[in-house]
Write a protein that holds these residues in place. Structure first.
Motif, PDB file in Angstrom:
ATOM      1  N   ALA A   1      32.735 -38.263 -12.798  1.00 31.60           N
ATOM      2  CA  ALA A   1      32.088 -39.471 -13.312  1.00 31.60           C
ATOM      3  C   ALA A   1      32.582 -39.721 -14.737  1.00 31.60           C
ATOM      4  O   ALA A   1      32.491 -38.842 -15.597  1.00 31.60           O
ATOM      5  CB  ALA A   1      30.573 -39.309 -13.290  1.00 31.60           C
ATOM      6  N   TRP A   2      33.099 -40.918 -14.969  1.00 32.53           N
ATOM      7  CA  TRP A   2      33.581 -41.336 -16.285  1.00 32.53           C
ATOM      8  C   TRP A   2      32.609 -42.382 -16.814  1.00 32.53           C
ATOM      9  O   TRP A   2      32.466 -43.462 -16.242  1.00 32.53           O
ATOM     10  CB  TRP A   2      34.993 -41.897 -16.187  1.00 32.53           C
ATOM     11  CG  TRP A   2      35.938 -40.984 -15.472  1.00 32.53           C
ATOM     12  CD1 TRP A   2      36.145 -40.908 -14.126  1.00 32.53           C
ATOM     13  CD2 TRP A   2      36.780 -39.984 -16.051  1.00 32.53           C
ATOM     14  NE1 TRP A   2      37.074 -39.938 -13.824  1.00 32.53           N
ATOM     15  CE2 TRP A   2      37.481 -39.355 -14.987  1.00 32.53           C
ATOM     16  CE3 TRP A   2      37.025 -39.572 -17.364  1.00 32.53           C
ATOM     17  CZ2 TRP A   2      38.389 -38.332 -15.209  1.00 32.53           C
ATOM     18  CZ3 TRP A   2      37.945 -38.554 -17.576  1.00 32.53           C
ATOM     19  CH2 TRP A   2      38.615 -37.945 -16.521  1.00 32.53           C
ATOM     20  N   ILE A   3      31.932 -42.059 -17.902  1.00 33.89           N
ATOM     21  CA  ILE A   3      30.810 -42.866 -18.386  1.00 33.89           C
ATOM     22  C   ILE A   3      31.138 -43.417 -19.775  1.00 33.89           C
ATOM     23  O   ILE A   3      31.735 -42.716 -20.608  1.00 33.89           O
ATOM     24  CB  ILE A   3      29.528 -42.010 -18.461  1.00 33.89           C
ATOM     25  CG1 ILE A   3      29.301 -41.267 -17.128  1.00 33.89           C
ATOM     26  CG2 ILE A   3      28.315 -42.870 -18.801  1.00 33.89           C
ATOM     27  CD1 ILE A   3      29.139 -42.175 -15.934  1.00 33.89           C
ATOM     28  N   PRO A   4      30.766 -44.669 -20.076  1.00 32.47           N
ATOM     29  CA  PRO A   4      30.996 -45.211 -21.422  1.00 32.47           C
ATOM     30  C   PRO A   4      30.313 -44.364 -22.483  1.00 32.47           C
ATOM     31  O   PRO A   4      29.175 -43.914 -22.311  1.00 32.47           O
ATOM     32  CB  PRO A   4      30.373 -46.612 -21.364  1.00 32.47           C
ATOM     33  CG  PRO A   4      30.387 -46.972 -19.912  1.00 32.47           C
ATOM     34  CD  PRO A   4      30.174 -45.687 -19.178  1.00 32.47           C
ATOM     35  N   GLY A   5      31.026 -44.121 -23.580  1.00 32.88           N
ATOM     36  CA  GLY A   5      30.452 -43.374 -24.672  1.00 32.88           C
ATOM     37  C   GLY A   5      29.364 -44.177 -25.362  1.00 32.88           C
ATOM     38  O   GLY A   5      29.338 -45.409 -25.308  1.00 32.88           O
ATOM     39  N   LEU A   6      28.459 -43.472 -26.016  1.00 29.81           N
ATOM     40  CA  LEU A   6      27.382 -44.141 -26.750  1.00 29.81           C
ATOM     41  C   LEU A   6      27.958 -44.917 -27.933  1.00 29.81           C
ATOM     42  O   LEU A   6      28.956 -44.515 -28.531  1.00 29.81           O
ATOM     43  CB  LEU A   6      26.369 -43.112 -27.254  1.00 29.81           C
ATOM     44  CG  LEU A   6      25.601 -42.342 -26.173  1.00 29.81           C
ATOM     45  CD1 LEU A   6      24.710 -41.291 -26.824  1.00 29.81           C
ATOM     46  CD2 LEU A   6      24.759 -43.291 -25.333  1.00 29.81           C
TER      47      LEU A   6
ATOM     48  N   PHE B   1      27.455 -51.141 -14.706  1.00 31.78           N
ATOM     49  CA  PHE B   1      27.351 -50.284 -15.886  1.00 31.78           C
ATOM     50  C   PHE B   1      28.707 -49.821 -16.406  1.00 31.78           C
ATOM     51  O   PHE B   1      28.770 -48.997 -17.304  1.00 31.78           O
ATOM     52  CB  PHE B   1      26.482 -49.060 -15.577  1.00 31.78           C
ATOM     53  CG  PHE B   1      25.114 -49.414 -15.063  1.00 31.78           C
ATOM     54  CD1 PHE B   1      24.160 -49.958 -15.902  1.00 31.78           C
ATOM     55  CD2 PHE B   1      24.800 -49.222 -13.728  1.00 31.78           C
ATOM     56  CE1 PHE B   1      22.905 -50.291 -15.426  1.00 31.78           C
ATOM     57  CE2 PHE B   1      23.543 -49.554 -13.231  1.00 31.78           C
ATOM     58  CZ  PHE B   1      22.589 -50.101 -14.092  1.00 31.78           C
ATOM     59  N   GLN B   2      29.795 -50.332 -15.808  1.00 33.23           N
ATOM     60  CA  GLN B   2      31.158 -49.948 -16.189  1.00 33.23           C
ATOM     61  C   GLN B   2      31.339 -48.432 -16.114  1.00 33.23           C
ATOM     62  O   GLN B   2      31.894 -47.803 -17.024  1.00 33.23           O
ATOM     63  CB  GLN B   2      31.524 -50.466 -17.594  1.00 33.23           C
ATOM     64  CG  GLN B   2      31.655 -51.961 -17.684  1.00 33.23           C
ATOM     65  CD  GLN B   2      30.318 -52.677 -17.720  1.00 33.23           C
ATOM     66  OE1 GLN B   2      29.402 -52.266 -18.445  1.00 33.23           O
ATOM     67  NE2 GLN B   2      30.169 -53.731 -16.939  1.00 33.23           N
ATOM     68  N   GLU B   3      30.875 -47.834 -15.038  1.00 34.54           N
ATOM     69  CA  GLU B   3      31.073 -46.404 -14.790  1.00 34.54           C
ATOM     70  C   GLU B   3      32.167 -46.239 -13.744  1.00 34.54           C
ATOM     71  O   GLU B   3      32.226 -46.985 -12.774  1.00 34.54           O
ATOM     72  CB  GLU B   3      29.779 -45.762 -14.293  1.00 34.54           C
ATOM     73  CG  GLU B   3      28.654 -45.834 -15.312  1.00 34.54           C
ATOM     74  CD  GLU B   3      27.318 -45.387 -14.745  1.00 34.54           C
ATOM     75  OE1 GLU B   3      26.367 -45.257 -15.534  1.00 34.54           O
ATOM     76  OE2 GLU B   3      27.217 -45.182 -13.512  1.00 34.54           O
ATOM     77  N   LEU B   4      33.032 -45.258 -13.955  1.00 31.29           N
ATOM     78  CA  LEU B   4      34.158 -45.027 -13.059  1.00 31.29           C
ATOM     79  C   LEU B   4      33.986 -43.688 -12.360  1.00 31.29           C
ATOM     80  O   LEU B   4      33.596 -42.693 -12.987  1.00 31.29           O
ATOM     81  CB  LEU B   4      35.467 -45.028 -13.861  1.00 31.29           C
ATOM     82  CG  LEU B   4      36.768 -44.960 -13.066  1.00 31.29           C
ATOM     83  CD1 LEU B   4      37.041 -46.296 -12.379  1.00 31.29           C
ATOM     84  CD2 LEU B   4      37.935 -44.597 -13.985  1.00 31.29           C
ATOM     85  N   TYR B   5      34.275 -43.658 -11.056  1.00 29.70           N
ATOM     86  CA  TYR B   5      34.234 -42.411 -10.288  1.00 29.70           C
ATOM     87  C   TYR B   5      35.598 -42.211  -9.649  1.00 29.70           C
ATOM     88  O   TYR B   5      36.208 -43.160  -9.149  1.00 29.70           O
ATOM     89  CB  TYR B   5      33.147 -42.467  -9.214  1.00 29.70           C
ATOM     90  CG  TYR B   5      31.745 -42.537  -9.783  1.00 29.70           C
ATOM     91  CD1 TYR B   5      31.000 -41.382 -10.004  1.00 29.70           C
ATOM     92  CD2 TYR B   5      31.178 -43.755 -10.143  1.00 29.70           C
ATOM     93  CE1 TYR B   5      29.728 -41.443 -10.556  1.00 29.70           C
ATOM     94  CE2 TYR B   5      29.905 -43.818 -10.700  1.00 29.70           C
ATOM     95  CZ  TYR B   5      29.184 -42.662 -10.899  1.00 29.70           C
ATOM     96  OH  TYR B   5      27.926 -42.723 -11.448  1.00 29.70           O
ATOM     97  N   SER B   6      36.084 -40.977  -9.667  1.00 27.13           N
ATOM     98  CA  SER B   6      37.414 -40.674  -9.146  1.00 27.13           C
ATOM     99  C   SER B   6      37.372 -39.467  -8.222  1.00 27.13           C
ATOM    100  O   SER B   6      36.590 -38.534  -8.427  1.00 27.13           O
ATOM    101  CB  SER B   6      38.392 -40.421 -10.298  1.00 27.13           C
ATOM    102  OG  SER B   6      37.931 -39.364 -11.126  1.00 27.13           O
ATOM    103  N   GLY B   7      38.219 -39.504  -7.187  1.00 25.82           N
ATOM    104  CA  GLY B   7      38.317 -38.404  -6.230  1.00 25.82           C
ATOM    105  C   GLY B   7      39.720 -37.833  -6.219  1.00 25.82           C
ATOM    106  O   GLY B   7      40.706 -38.565  -6.349  1.00 25.82           O
ATOM    107  N   SER B   8      39.815 -36.508  -6.037  1.00 21.66           N
ATOM    108  CA  SER B   8      41.097 -35.828  -6.200  1.00 21.66           C
ATOM    109  C   SER B   8      41.316 -34.778  -5.120  1.00 21.66           C
ATOM    110  O   SER B   8      40.408 -34.389  -4.393  1.00 21.66           O
ATOM    111  CB  SER B   8      41.130 -35.167  -7.588  1.00 21.66           C
ATOM    112  OG  SER B   8      42.170 -34.228  -7.707  1.00 21.66           O
TER     113      SER B   8
END
Length: 376
Positions: free
Chosen positions: A338-343, A324-331
């Protein structure tokens, strides 16, 4: 989009072309999703994330406090606003919890019933997902900065080293016996586990031009510690990151530095840095922790496309859900974002009176697909 669909239906275009176009659009429209949260469990910085490749549904995280958390990414409620819940965790009260910082977690490549973790406590543990108990524990004399299981092979044993700490390792997704390692001694080595000598080559940032009279030991990939490795998904190229604030792209077959210029890639980490690449896009992208942001580069041209901002402290790791081309990042701020594609924004009825949405003008997208492809 309508043009792609019509061409596919008429048999004029390969179906893969439509998928690549949409995957590319989704990556270029990534944004911090305000409707999706990831349940906060960790009480200290998050060092590592991994999404299982079988369903792409479950994610592991490992923290500086030794805690491991298993999340379900699927929206079971079907509501726009939801939280990715933690299904279970190896917390501080667990009898087999890592004593020190967890540096790497990884799912078994072919089955969600098992995962692995390694830690500064000098152990690597193999876990049974269902019971959350270790099936085996390996003890080492030195600190374990990183580990990796091959996505195409499961029965390899490797003992290899550098003069200093090995900060990152990665099996080739193309050749089951080839392994890349990155070290604090500024070197990146390629290994063939079938060979008695092991080491195939040591990557040279100068492609041999400045060290023809010197021995291989003089070859360095970076002018600092090399703490990040990532193969492209076809295994033909290898990306490396060093504390010299540089990222380099290598031909994995010849070991040649392709000399792609990414500019300054800020990297102050003293340990392993987990970055990732896209899959099935055109062009392909690299997602790289960059201070408190995530930089998105085109892999083969070096263009900085965007900076994803949302964390309050240094980003240590990121992982892509390729379906789904979703990105997750930890800091270090203890959060997973969660970084999600815009509509997809509707194209205005009268293009002569109203400009198209800004996202359609992204130079990377325009370079990859001509305007005639988007006409319906």
């Amino acid at each position: 989009m309508l043009g792609f669909i019509s061409a596919r239906q008429a048999g004029l275009d390969d179906p893969v072309r439509l998928r690549r176009a949409e995957s590319t659009r989704r990556v270029l429209s990534l944004e911090l999703n305000k409707d999706r949260d990831v349940e906060r469990i960790h009480g200290s910085g998050i060092n590592t994330l991994d999404i299982e490749p079988v369903e792409g549904r479950y994610m592991l995280s490992g923290g500086s406090d030794g805690v491991i958390v298993l999340y379900d990414l699927e929206n079971l409620s079907r509501k726009p606003n939801y939280t990715c819940r933690a299904l279970c965790s190896v917390g501080r009260s667990h009898p087999d919890v890592h004593r020190f910082s967890v540096e790497t977690v990884q799912w078994y490549p072919h089955d969600t019933g098992m995962f692995t973790s390694s830690s500064f406590d000098k152990t690597l543990k193999i876990w049974d997902t269902n019971t959350l108990q270790p099936a085996d524990v390996f003890h080492f004399e030195g600190t374990v900065y990183s580990h990796h299981m091959s996505p195409v092979a499961t029965k390899h044993c490797l003992i290899a080293g550098h003069r200093q700490e090995v900060l990152a390792v990665s099996w080739s997704p193309r050749h089951e016996y080839i392994l890349a390692t990155a070290s604090a001694d500024s070197r990146v080595k390629l290994w063939d586990v079938r060979r008695a000598s092991g080491c195939l080559s040591t990557l040279d940032q100068h492609n041999g031009e400045k060290s023809k009279a010197a021995s291989e030991s003089a070859s360095t990939a970076h002018n600092g510690r090399v703490n990040g490795l990532c193969y492209t998904n076809d295994g033909l190229h290898l990306l490396t990151i060093g504390t010299d604030d540089r990222m380099r792209l290598w031909n994995s077959s010849t070991g040649e530095n392709t000399l792609v210029n990414y500019g300054k890639v800020c990297n102050e980490s003293r340990k392993g840095l987990k970055f990732t690449v896209s899959w099935g896009c055109n062009p392909e992208f690299a997602f790289v922790p960059y201070g408190s942001t995530i930089a998105v580069y085109t892999i083969f041209t070096g263009e900085l496309i965007t900076m994803l901002r949302g964390h309050y402290s240094t980003v240590n790791c990121c992982v892509l859900q390729p379906n789904f081309q979703e990105l997750y990042s930890g800091s270090k701020d203890c959060n997973i974002l969660a970084w999600i594609p815009g509509l997809r924004e509707p194209v205005p009825d009268d293009l002569s009176e109203k400009s198209p949405p800004q996202q359609h003008l992204n130079p990377a997208y325009e370079d990859a697909w001509s305007s005639s492809d988007d006409e319906g």
